[in-house]
Design a protein around this motif. Structure first.
Motif, PDB file in Angstrom:
ATOM      1  N   THR A 196     -20.773 -45.167  35.083  1.00 59.67           N
ATOM      2  CA  THR A 196     -19.518 -44.715  34.485  1.00 59.67           C
ATOM      3  C   THR A 196     -18.397 -45.708  34.760  1.00 59.67           C
ATOM      4  OG1 THR A 196     -20.228 -42.424  34.821  1.00 59.67           O
ATOM      5  CG2 THR A 196     -17.891 -42.788  34.384  1.00 59.67           C
TER       6      THR A 196
ATOM      7  N   ARG B  58     -10.762 -40.265  23.691  1.00 61.18           N
ATOM      8  CA  ARG B  58     -12.007 -40.147  24.448  1.00 61.18           C
ATOM      9  C   ARG B  58     -12.679 -38.785  24.285  1.00 61.18           C
ATOM     10  NH1 ARG B  58     -12.472 -44.031  28.649  1.00 61.18           N
ATOM     11  NH2 ARG B  58     -10.643 -45.356  28.728  1.00 61.18           N
ATOM     12  N   PHE B  59     -11.871 -37.783  23.913  1.00 58.95           N
ATOM     13  CA  PHE B  59     -12.394 -36.430  23.803  1.00 58.95           C
ATOM     14  C   PHE B  59     -11.963 -35.809  22.482  1.00 58.95           C
ATOM     15  CE2 PHE B  59     -12.219 -37.258  28.317  1.00 58.95           C
ATOM     16  CZ  PHE B  59     -13.411 -36.723  28.771  1.00 58.95           C
TER      17      PHE B  59
ATOM     18  N   LYS C  46     -16.628 -35.044  25.207  1.00 53.16           N
ATOM     19  CA  LYS C  46     -16.560 -36.497  25.223  1.00 53.16           C
ATOM     20  C   LYS C  46     -17.197 -37.039  23.950  1.00 53.16           C
ATOM     21  CE  LYS C  46     -17.721 -40.593  27.818  1.00 53.16           C
ATOM     22  NZ  LYS C  46     -18.526 -41.220  28.811  1.00 53.16           N
TER      23      LYS C  46
END
Length: 125
Positions: A68, A95-96, A101
């Motif tokens: 990550t 990002r979301f 996600k």
């Protein structure tokens, strides 16, 4: 100038990560792979497949997996700072979506394709 950006500029200069992961070593590989699929997730997988020892540069972290952290560094250092600075690529900061996600896609700019062309000699399409 491109040579100086790849060999002399500290891509980590603007972040506060305490990890000394030199992504400049892999810039041409990442550029080639990104031109093929435009996916940050896939680029991270490609880099880990080709160079699995890169994870050894990350010390143990209680809050995030090395994979990550690597993905975040690739996005920040390589895509945002390097490719974005040169006008080679743009990435949507979202990002979301609805709390889920989403896969990050890089918008490859025409300048990148005009500047770098990768081919495998003897390969057929």
């Amino acid at each position: 100038m491109l040579e100086a950006a790849v060999t002399g500029y500290n891509w980590a200069y603007l972040d506060r990560w305490g990890y000394d992961v030199n992504l400049r070593t892999f810039w041409l590989f990442m550029l080639w792979r990104l031109q093929n699929h435009s996916s940050v997730d896939q680029l991270t997988d490609d880099l880990l497949t080709a160079f699995p020892d890169v994870l050894s540069a990350f010390p143990p972290d209680d809050y995030a997996l090395p994979e990550t952290l690597l993905e975040s560094m690739i996005e920040s250092r390589f895509i945002d700072r390097f490719l974005g600075f040169w006008g080679f690529a743009i990435i949507d900061p979202k990002r979301f979506h609805d709390g889920t996600k989403i896969g990050r896609k890089v918008e490859i700019q025409p300048l990148l394709r005009d500047t770098f062309e990768f081919s495998i000699e003897g390969a057929t399409r």
